[in-house]
Design a protein around this motif. Structure first.
Motif, PDB file in Angstrom:
ATOM      1  N   ASP A 219       0.833  -1.204   0.000  1.00 21.05           N
ATOM      2  CA  ASP A 219       0.000   0.000   0.000  1.00 21.05           C
ATOM      3  C   ASP A 219       0.872   1.260   0.000  1.00 21.05           C
ATOM      4  O   ASP A 219       0.390   2.363   0.253  1.00 21.05           O
ATOM      5  CB  ASP A 219      -0.998  -0.006   1.158  1.00 21.05           C
ATOM      6  N   ASN A 220       2.133   1.083  -0.310  1.00 21.43           N
ATOM      7  CA  ASN A 220       3.010   2.231  -0.545  1.00 21.43           C
ATOM      8  C   ASN A 220       2.776   2.705  -1.989  1.00 21.43           C
ATOM      9  O   ASN A 220       3.444   2.276  -2.927  1.00 21.43           O
ATOM     10  CB  ASN A 220       4.468   1.806  -0.334  1.00 21.43           C
ATOM     11  N   TRP A 221       1.792   3.602  -2.139  1.00 23.07           N
ATOM     12  CA  TRP A 221       1.348   3.965  -3.491  1.00 23.07           C
ATOM     13  C   TRP A 221       2.383   4.761  -4.261  1.00 23.07           C
ATOM     14  O   TRP A 221       2.381   4.762  -5.486  1.00 23.07           O
ATOM     15  CB  TRP A 221      -0.001   4.695  -3.429  1.00 23.07           C
ATOM     16  N   GLN A 222       3.274   5.420  -3.515  1.00 22.28           N
ATOM     17  CA  GLN A 222       4.352   6.136  -4.212  1.00 22.28           C
ATOM     18  C   GLN A 222       5.299   5.153  -4.900  1.00 22.28           C
ATOM     19  O   GLN A 222       5.756   5.402  -6.009  1.00 22.28           O
ATOM     20  CB  GLN A 222       5.141   6.998  -3.227  1.00 22.28           C
ATOM     21  N   LEU A 223       5.549   4.051  -4.216  1.00 20.02           N
ATOM     22  CA  LEU A 223       6.404   3.013  -4.812  1.00 20.02           C
ATOM     23  C   LEU A 223       5.730   2.437  -6.055  1.00 20.02           C
ATOM     24  O   LEU A 223       6.339   2.294  -7.119  1.00 20.02           O
ATOM     25  CB  LEU A 223       6.684   1.897  -3.793  1.00 20.02           C
ATOM     26  N   VAL A 224       4.434   2.138  -5.923  1.00 18.57           N
ATOM     27  CA  VAL A 224       3.675   1.591  -7.058  1.00 18.57           C
ATOM     28  C   VAL A 224       3.731   2.556  -8.243  1.00 18.57           C
ATOM     29  O   VAL A 224       4.009   2.165  -9.378  1.00 18.57           O
ATOM     30  CB  VAL A 224       2.218   1.296  -6.632  1.00 18.57           C
ATOM     31  N   ALA A 225       3.505   3.844  -7.960  1.00 17.07           N
ATOM     32  CA  ALA A 225       3.524   4.842  -9.036  1.00 17.07           C
ATOM     33  C   ALA A 225       4.900   4.909  -9.689  1.00 17.07           C
ATOM     34  O   ALA A 225       5.002   5.024 -10.915  1.00 17.07           O
ATOM     35  CB  ALA A 225       3.118   6.215  -8.491  1.00 17.07           C
ATOM     36  N   SER A 226       5.949   4.812  -8.888  1.00 14.50           N
ATOM     37  CA  SER A 226       7.287   4.918  -9.478  1.00 14.50           C
ATOM     38  C   SER A 226       7.602   3.674 -10.323  1.00 14.50           C
ATOM     39  O   SER A 226       8.253   3.778 -11.366  1.00 14.50           O
ATOM     40  CB  SER A 226       8.356   5.161  -8.406  1.00 14.50           C
ATOM     41  N   GLU A 227       7.097   2.523  -9.912  1.00 19.71           N
ATOM     42  CA  GLU A 227       7.320   1.316 -10.711  1.00 19.71           C
ATOM     43  C   GLU A 227       6.567   1.399 -12.042  1.00 19.71           C
ATOM     44  O   GLU A 227       7.110   1.078 -13.105  1.00 19.71           O
ATOM     45  CB  GLU A 227       6.895   0.074  -9.920  1.00 19.71           C
ATOM     46  N   PHE A 228       5.339   1.859 -11.999  1.00 18.15           N
ATOM     47  CA  PHE A 228       4.569   2.028 -13.243  1.00 18.15           C
ATOM     48  C   PHE A 228       5.216   3.102 -14.128  1.00 18.15           C
ATOM     49  O   PHE A 228       5.254   2.969 -15.352  1.00 18.15           O
ATOM     50  CB  PHE A 228       3.115   2.390 -12.932  1.00 18.15           C
ATOM     51  N   GLY A 229       5.700   4.160 -13.491  1.00 20.27           N
ATOM     52  CA  GLY A 229       6.361   5.229 -14.249  1.00 20.27           C
ATOM     53  C   GLY A 229       7.596   4.716 -14.980  1.00 20.27           C
ATOM     54  O   GLY A 229       7.856   5.079 -16.129  1.00 20.27           O
ATOM     55  N   PHE A 230       8.318   3.842 -14.312  1.00 20.63           N
ATOM     56  CA  PHE A 230       9.519   3.225 -14.892  1.00 20.63           C
ATOM     57  C   PHE A 230       9.151   2.374 -16.113  1.00 20.63           C
ATOM     58  O   PHE A 230       9.801   2.425 -17.164  1.00 20.63           O
ATOM     59  CB  PHE A 230      10.188   2.373 -13.806  1.00 20.63           C
ATOM     60  N   LEU A 231       8.059   1.636 -15.989  1.00 19.14           N
ATOM     61  CA  LEU A 231       7.610   0.793 -17.108  1.00 19.14           C
ATOM     62  C   LEU A 231       7.148   1.667 -18.277  1.00 19.14           C
ATOM     63  O   LEU A 231       7.444   1.377 -19.440  1.00 19.14           O
ATOM     64  CB  LEU A 231       6.468  -0.138 -16.653  1.00 19.14           C
TER      65      LEU A 231
ATOM     66  N   GLU B  27      -0.323   6.835 -14.699  1.00 11.94           N
ATOM     67  CA  GLU B  27       1.052   6.675 -15.182  1.00 11.94           C
ATOM     68  C   GLU B  27       1.105   6.231 -16.640  1.00 11.94           C
ATOM     69  O   GLU B  27       2.169   5.885 -17.144  1.00 11.94           O
ATOM     70  CB  GLU B  27       1.817   5.680 -14.294  1.00 11.94           C
ATOM     71  N   GLY B  28      -0.030   6.189 -17.324  1.00 18.25           N
ATOM     72  CA  GLY B  28       0.005   5.955 -18.769  1.00 18.25           C
ATOM     73  C   GLY B  28      -0.476   4.603 -19.257  1.00 18.25           C
ATOM     74  O   GLY B  28      -0.358   4.296 -20.441  1.00 18.25           O
ATOM     75  N   SER B  29      -1.026   3.800 -18.368  1.00 19.43           N
ATOM     76  CA  SER B  29      -1.541   2.498 -18.806  1.00 19.43           C
ATOM     77  C   SER B  29      -2.667   2.661 -19.826  1.00 19.43           C
ATOM     78  O   SER B  29      -3.483   3.568 -19.726  1.00 19.43           O
ATOM     79  CB  SER B  29      -2.085   1.729 -17.594  1.00 19.43           C
ATOM     80  N   ASN B  30      -2.712   1.759 -20.817  1.00 24.99           N
ATOM     81  CA  ASN B  30      -3.879   1.733 -21.705  1.00 24.99           C
ATOM     82  C   ASN B  30      -4.557   0.364 -21.743  1.00 24.99           C
ATOM     83  O   ASN B  30      -5.393   0.095 -22.597  1.00 24.99           O
ATOM     84  CB  ASN B  30      -3.534   2.228 -23.119  1.00 24.99           C
ATOM     85  N   MET B  31      -4.175  -0.495 -20.797  1.00 25.47           N
ATOM     86  CA  MET B  31      -4.859  -1.785 -20.629  1.00 25.47           C
ATOM     87  C   MET B  31      -4.762  -2.189 -19.160  1.00 25.47           C
ATOM     88  O   MET B  31      -3.665  -2.304 -18.616  1.00 25.47           O
ATOM     89  CB  MET B  31      -4.241  -2.861 -21.521  1.00 25.47           C
ATOM     90  N   VAL B  32      -5.932  -2.367 -18.522  1.00 28.44           N
ATOM     91  CA  VAL B  32      -5.924  -2.802 -17.117  1.00 28.44           C
ATOM     92  C   VAL B  32      -6.497  -4.205 -17.018  1.00 28.44           C
ATOM     93  O   VAL B  32      -7.350  -4.603 -17.815  1.00 28.44           O
ATOM     94  CB  VAL B  32      -6.715  -1.822 -16.212  1.00 28.44           C
TER      95      VAL B  32
END
Ligand SMILES: *Cc1c(COP(=O)(O)O)cnc(C)c1O
Length: 221
Positions: free
Chosen positions: A159-171, A206-211
């Motif tokens: 639930d560390n959403w900043q970490l999640v966002a940074s991982e998605f941003g990296f992808l 973060e830019g996803s186009n498929m969930v």
């Protein structure tokens, strides 16, 4: 709330350019049929080869099946026979096997490359270095029965959403690099599959186009 209510709620919330994969693992074929016929849901995701094959055989051909689980070589044939997309390609060896089976089946298999972005040993995917390595390999680009449509990734379960966002941003950064670089002349390369029930909002930001949504449609497993 029914499954259909939840799906329609998601569709109303999510931008129209973001595709929804309804993750139906462990769910009965009747529930899948209901969403397909009752709400026009076209794309369903499964993570086990045999379960996918069994369901695909029982359900309408108008469903597009995405395979999203870790795939072993001896299951590739089963999956290639029914999957419109394999989202979870996580090794070069697996690509070779998919190419071989797709060739036998007389098809070109749409695939996403799964990229390792989480801080978790249990997740699969290419590292940044492995990705660079295969992209520099002519043999990879010469696989005639593989079509790479984009990238897929799973963030750390936290639930560390900043970490999640940074991982998605990296992808997303890796995706953009490929889209504007090596795949810039490839119309068919354009899918960035990231986000599940707990993190799809962050993924879309973060830019996803498929969930890929399971419990958010079918209820808790
Ligand atoms: C199960 C699964 C999902 C969906 O998970 P939910 O949290 O139920 O939305 C998405 N992607 C993959 C790879 C999965 O295995």
């Amino acid at each position: 709330m029914t499954n259909i209510d939840r799906l329609i709620g998601l569709r109303n919330e999510i931008p129209p350019e973001v595709q929804i994969v309804a993750v139906s693992k462990f769910k009965a074929t009747s529930e899948i049929q209901n969403l397909h016929e009752g709400a026009g849901q076209r794309i369903f995701g499964e993570n086990r080869a045999q379960e996918l094959a069994t369901k695909a055989a029982q359900l309408p051909k108008s469903i597009e099946w995405h395979f999203i689980g870790h795939l072993q070589s001896n299951k590739v044939k089963t999956v290639v026979q029914v999957a419109s997309m394999i989202q979870s390609v996580d090794s070069y060896r697996l690509l070779l096997e998919i190419n071989k089976e797709a060739s036998k089946a007389g098809k070109v298999q749409d695939c996403l490359l799964q990229i390792y972005i989480a801080k978790e040993e249990s997740k699969f995917g290419f590292s940044e270095e492995e990705l660079a390595q295969i992209l520099n390999d002519n043999a990879f680009h010469n696989l005639q029965h593989i079509r790479i449509r984009g990238l897929m990734g799973m963030a750390t379960f936290t639930d560390n959403w900043q970490l999640v966002a940074s991982e998605f941003g990296f992808l997303r950064k890796q995706f953009e690099q490929l889209k504007n670089g090596i795949y810039s002349h490839c119309e068919s390369f354009g899918i960035l599959s990231m986000g599940m029930t707990d993190d799809y909002r962050i993924a879309i930001d973060e830019g996803s186009n498929m969930v890929r949504i399971g419990s958010g449609i079918f209820g808790a497993r």
